[in-house]
Design a protein around this motif. Structure first.
Motif, PDB file in Angstrom:
ATOM      1  N   ALA A 336       0.816  -1.211   0.000  1.00  0.00           N
ATOM      2  CA  ALA A 336       0.000   0.000   0.000  1.00  0.00           C
ATOM      3  C   ALA A 336       0.853   1.267   0.000  1.00  0.00           C
ATOM      4  N   GLU A 337       2.026   1.197   0.673  1.00  0.00           N
ATOM      5  CA  GLU A 337       2.863   2.393   0.742  1.00  0.00           C
ATOM      6  C   GLU A 337       3.448   2.752  -0.614  1.00  0.00           C
ATOM      7  N   ASN A 338       3.442   1.817  -1.549  1.00  0.00           N
ATOM      8  CA  ASN A 338       3.990   2.078  -2.884  1.00  0.00           C
ATOM      9  C   ASN A 338       2.914   2.420  -3.909  1.00  0.00           C
ATOM     10  N   THR A 339       1.649   2.409  -3.499  1.00  0.00           N
ATOM     11  CA  THR A 339       0.563   2.695  -4.446  1.00  0.00           C
ATOM     12  C   THR A 339      -0.431   3.691  -3.849  1.00  0.00           C
ATOM     13  N   GLU A 340       0.047   4.582  -3.004  1.00  0.00           N
ATOM     14  CA  GLU A 340      -0.852   5.475  -2.277  1.00  0.00           C
ATOM     15  C   GLU A 340      -1.677   6.364  -3.203  1.00  0.00           C
ATOM     16  N   ASN A 341      -1.028   7.015  -4.156  1.00  0.00           N
ATOM     17  CA  ASN A 341      -1.747   7.950  -5.029  1.00  0.00           C
ATOM     18  C   ASN A 341      -2.704   7.222  -5.961  1.00  0.00           C
ATOM     19  N   LEU A 342      -2.273   6.079  -6.462  1.00  0.00           N
ATOM     20  CA  LEU A 342      -3.144   5.274  -7.316  1.00  0.00           C
ATOM     21  C   LEU A 342      -4.374   4.815  -6.538  1.00  0.00           C
ATOM     22  N   SER A 343      -4.168   4.385  -5.311  1.00  0.00           N
ATOM     23  CA  SER A 343      -5.282   3.925  -4.476  1.00  0.00           C
ATOM     24  C   SER A 343      -6.278   5.045  -4.213  1.00  0.00           C
ATOM     25  N   LEU A 344      -5.778   6.279  -4.053  1.00  0.00           N
ATOM     26  CA  LEU A 344      -6.673   7.414  -3.823  1.00  0.00           C
ATOM     27  C   LEU A 344      -7.588   7.632  -5.020  1.00  0.00           C
ATOM     28  N   LEU A 345      -7.041   7.562  -6.228  1.00  0.00           N
ATOM     29  CA  LEU A 345      -7.860   7.782  -7.423  1.00  0.00           C
ATOM     30  C   LEU A 345      -8.874   6.652  -7.593  1.00  0.00           C
ATOM     31  N   LEU A 346      -8.469   5.413  -7.322  1.00  0.00           N
ATOM     32  CA  LEU A 346      -9.392   4.283  -7.426  1.00  0.00           C
ATOM     33  C   LEU A 346     -10.508   4.416  -6.392  1.00  0.00           C
ATOM     34  N   GLN A 347     -10.151   4.844  -5.187  1.00  0.00           N
ATOM     35  CA  GLN A 347     -11.154   5.040  -4.144  1.00  0.00           C
ATOM     36  C   GLN A 347     -12.117   6.149  -4.547  1.00  0.00           C
ATOM     37  N   ARG A 348     -11.570   7.207  -5.126  1.00  0.00           N
ATOM     38  CA  ARG A 348     -12.407   8.328  -5.557  1.00  0.00           C
ATOM     39  C   ARG A 348     -13.410   7.875  -6.623  1.00  0.00           C
ATOM     40  N   CYS A 349     -12.964   7.073  -7.567  1.00  0.00           N
ATOM     41  CA  CYS A 349     -13.843   6.574  -8.629  1.00  0.00           C
ATOM     42  C   CYS A 349     -15.008   5.788  -8.022  1.00  0.00           C
ATOM     43  N   ASN A 350     -14.700   4.948  -7.056  1.00  0.00           N
ATOM     44  CA  ASN A 350     -15.730   4.148  -6.394  1.00  0.00           C
ATOM     45  C   ASN A 350     -16.694   5.038  -5.612  1.00  0.00           C
ATOM     46  N   GLU A 351     -16.156   6.068  -4.953  1.00  0.00           N
ATOM     47  CA  GLU A 351     -17.000   6.935  -4.147  1.00  0.00           C
ATOM     48  C   GLU A 351     -17.894   7.835  -4.992  1.00  0.00           C
ATOM     49  N   VAL A 352     -17.427   8.258  -6.158  1.00  0.00           N
ATOM     50  CA  VAL A 352     -18.282   9.048  -7.046  1.00  0.00           C
ATOM     51  C   VAL A 352     -19.473   8.208  -7.504  1.00  0.00           C
ATOM     52  N   GLN A 353     -19.212   6.958  -7.812  1.00  0.00           N
ATOM     53  CA  GLN A 353     -20.286   6.044  -8.201  1.00  0.00           C
ATOM     54  C   GLN A 353     -21.312   5.903  -7.062  1.00  0.00           C
ATOM     55  N   LEU A 354     -20.832   5.705  -5.828  1.00  0.00           N
ATOM     56  CA  LEU A 354     -21.732   5.584  -4.679  1.00  0.00           C
ATOM     57  C   LEU A 354     -22.447   6.899  -4.386  1.00  0.00           C
ATOM     58  N   SER A 447      -4.512  15.681 -25.128  1.00  0.00           N
ATOM     59  CA  SER A 447      -4.108  15.797 -23.721  1.00  0.00           C
ATOM     60  C   SER A 447      -4.209  17.274 -23.307  1.00  0.00           C
ATOM     61  N   PRO A 448      -4.388  17.555 -22.021  1.00  0.00           N
ATOM     62  CA  PRO A 448      -4.438  16.604 -20.912  1.00  0.00           C
ATOM     63  C   PRO A 448      -5.787  15.902 -20.852  1.00  0.00           C
ATOM     64  N   LYS A 449      -5.757  14.677 -20.341  1.00  0.00           N
ATOM     65  CA  LYS A 449      -6.984  13.904 -20.206  1.00  0.00           C
ATOM     66  C   LYS A 449      -6.798  12.886 -19.090  1.00  0.00           C
ATOM     67  N   ILE A 450      -7.902  12.467 -18.496  1.00  0.00           N
ATOM     68  CA  ILE A 450      -7.859  11.529 -17.381  1.00  0.00           C
ATOM     69  C   ILE A 450      -8.500  10.222 -17.823  1.00  0.00           C
ATOM     70  N   PRO A 451      -7.731   9.135 -17.865  1.00  0.00           N
ATOM     71  CA  PRO A 451      -8.284   7.859 -18.317  1.00  0.00           C
ATOM     72  C   PRO A 451      -9.147   7.214 -17.236  1.00  0.00           C
ATOM     73  N   PHE A 452      -9.923   6.209 -17.630  1.00  0.00           N
ATOM     74  CA  PHE A 452     -10.636   5.396 -16.659  1.00  0.00           C
ATOM     75  C   PHE A 452      -9.611   4.418 -16.100  1.00  0.00           C
ATOM     76  N   MET A 453      -9.092   4.744 -14.914  1.00  0.00           N
ATOM     77  CA  MET A 453      -7.935   4.047 -14.372  1.00  0.00           C
ATOM     78  C   MET A 453      -8.142   2.546 -14.162  1.00  0.00           C
ATOM     79  N   PRO A 454      -9.311   2.075 -13.711  1.00  0.00           N
ATOM     80  CA  PRO A 454      -9.475   0.619 -13.553  1.00  0.00           C
ATOM     81  C   PRO A 454      -9.233  -0.157 -14.841  1.00  0.00           C
TER      82      PRO A 454
END
Length: 537
Positions: A336-354, A447-454
């Motif tokens: 987790a300490e090596n993927t902190e920023n990636l995890s934040l974006l994935l969490q954000r994607c899930n939370e926007v859906q909820l 660009s710039p653009k934000i991909p669907f990270m999952p």
């Protein structure tokens, strides 16, 4: 040297299975990949470094592949030792200064690519101190290295300028080196980062709903309460922050307590409780969520709201290091300490859906619920127009959540033009032909653009699981090239920065509204709300 260099590069390209470097299977950053293996010493790292030293322009992609993926099969210490071996000492080589410069150039490429990623790696700290000391010793004999030394000093965060005379081995009082300590410099940097580091923390209102708060780790309990009070439209002075362990033990936090650090324990959750006149604490009940709740989103301009979503997502996406995708894919122990920023974006994607589902299902009035669905359809369209495919996907998936899609009375009242627009937006999320619709559309976006990270992570994982990393104890560089090529797509997305467009000033509450989403994270609770507002016929 051209003919020999070309021959080396040709062999390199024709024999990718031989491209193996020394790697330590006994340890390193990806334990799952390194376990139960013996150590092999194979000469191909010399070929990689040779390309870096003499063919850096021709082999740019190959070198980038190597630097992006070396952690899969070797440790940082291995790479540091190999580079030190390539840095020539006292050799009868007329081109020795060129070789030294190329090694420094390769180190520059490496540190430039990784930026702050390796600041806490002890092996790299020692390596940089050693090679810096070597350059200081060499620069008097090879004045041409002075330019490289200055570049190297920039890498190390040094600002003092030195002259060639200062580097003379005959100078008795060498005071310049002790003034710089890689360890001290980086430890100070590390401390600063930790104090200002931002994370998402969940502040639960009820057992199944929470406010997602993005805050610094030094945030106090009082600041968290203020954010949540604004979000749930409740008097701040009547709320208190409480940590509740899974065993049921409660601990009320004082206003000046560091809320986030105390709530990060895996055995507890953070709640807001109500205070009565005697300061006794009581939790909110699930049913209170539907009582006297204003639908603030209906009064917010849809383009501005989408723009704030995009700005927020961009800040998360832009912070992701390419190495995070490598660690996420190869590490089966959840580093987790090596993927902190990636995890934040994935969490954000899930939370926007909820969040989309929560806002709709907490709206008990049919006419306002219809307005909400229309609002979210427009916001999704704006996110697509702003090239934010992460929130775009999340909103569409939120509207397609079973608990929302079953609301037949609501969907029947959606105007035809909105239904048609939503159908067009849905088509971009069609997974058929390996998400061809999305890939074609995203490729055409500038660009710039934000991909669907999952989906990007799915691509990297597919390459990883479909190809062996090692073939007969050799590193499969063809696989690593494919992974590196996919990871490099982040660079294209971030070639430019979003043009500092800001939402109109009339919505001062927009930023905190978007930054701190109120969501229900329990599907059963969402279904119960769905059946409550539109019972089954």
């Amino acid at each position: 040297h051209c003919a020999g260099n070309l021959s080396c590069l040709t062999n390199f390209l024709l024999l990718p299975s031989l491209m193996v470097v020394p790697y330590n299977f006994g340890g390193g950053p990806v334990p799952a990949m390194h376990s139960n293996r013996s150590r092999y010493f194979l000469p191909a790292l010399a070929n990689v470094l040779y390309l870096g030293l003499f063919l850096s322009s021709s082999a740019e992609t190959l070198l980038d592949d190597f630097l992006l993926t070396y952690t899969v099969f070797m440790t940082t210490d291995d790479l540091c030792q190999a580079l030190l071996r390539q840095y020539p000492w006292k050799e009868d080589d007329s081109d020795v200064s060129c070789r030294k410069r190329k090694v420094l150039h390769l180190v520059s490429q490496w540190t430039s690519l990784y930026k702050d990623w390796l600041h806490e790696d002890e092996h790299l700290k020692q390596f940089l101190k050693t090679i810096y000391r070597n350059v200081l010793d060499d620069v008097y004999e090879y004045p041409i290295l002075e330019k490289d030394l200055k570049e190297f000093q920039k890498i190390l965060g040094m600002h003092r300028r030195h002259t060639v005379d200062e580097y003379s081995p005959h100078r008795k009082n060498k005071t310049f080196f002790p003034q710089f300590s890689v360890k001290e410099n980086w430890l100070q940097h590390r401390g600063t980062v930790n104090e200002t580091e931002e994370i998402f923390c969940r502040v639960y209102i009820t057992e199944h709903s929470y406010v997602s708060v993005k805050a610094q780790v030094s945030t106090s309990a009082q600041e968290i309460v203020k954010i949540v009070a604004e979000k749930i439209q409740y008097p701040e002075e009547e709320l208190a922050l409480v940590t509740v362990s899974f065993s049921g033990e409660k601990h009320a936090l004082q206003p000046n307590d560091l809320a986030i650090s105390k709530s990060l324990e895996s055995s507890s959750r953070m709640f807001v409780y109500r205070k009565d006149l005697t300061d006794s604490l009581s939790p909110f009940s699930e049913n209170e969520e539907l009582q006297q709740r204003s639908v603030r989103i209906l009064g917010i301009n849809t383009w501005d709201l989408a723009l704030e979503l995009t700005n927020f997502d961009w800040s998360l996406f832009n912070a992701i290091h390419e190495q995070e995708l490598i660690y996420f894919t190869f590490s089966r122990q959840g580093s987790a300490e090596n993927t902190e920023n990636l995890s934040l974006l994935l969490q954000r994607c899930n939370e926007v859906q909820l969040w989309v589902a929560t806002e709709i299902l907490l709206c008990s009035q049919l006419c306002k619920r219809v307005q909400l669905v229309k609002k979210f359809i427009k916001i999704a369209a704006h996110c697509k127009a702003q090239r934010n495919l992460n929130s775009f996907f999340a909103i569409v998936m939120g509207l397609n959540t079973a608990s929302v899609s079953r609301l037949s009375q609501t969907w029947e009242k959606i105007p035809g033009k909105f239904k048609k627009l939503f159908t067009e937006l849905e088509s971009l999320t069609d997974p058929s032909l390996n998400h061809k619709a999305y890939r074609d559309a995203f490729k055409k976006m500038k660009s710039p653009k934000i991909p669907f990270m999952p989906l990007l992570l799915k691509d990297v994982t597919f390459i990883h699981e479909g190809n062996k990393t090692f073939l007969d104890n050799l590193v499969n560089f063809e696989k690593l090239h494919m992974i590196a090529d996919t990871v490099r797509s982040l660079r294209h997305c971030r070639n430019n920065q979003f043009g500092n467009e800001v939402p109109s000033k009339e919505h001062h509450e927009l930023k905190p509204y978007v930054h701190h989403l109120h969501v229900i994270d329990n599907q059963q609770a969402l279904f119960e709300l769905s059946h409550r507002i539109e019972p089954r016929a």
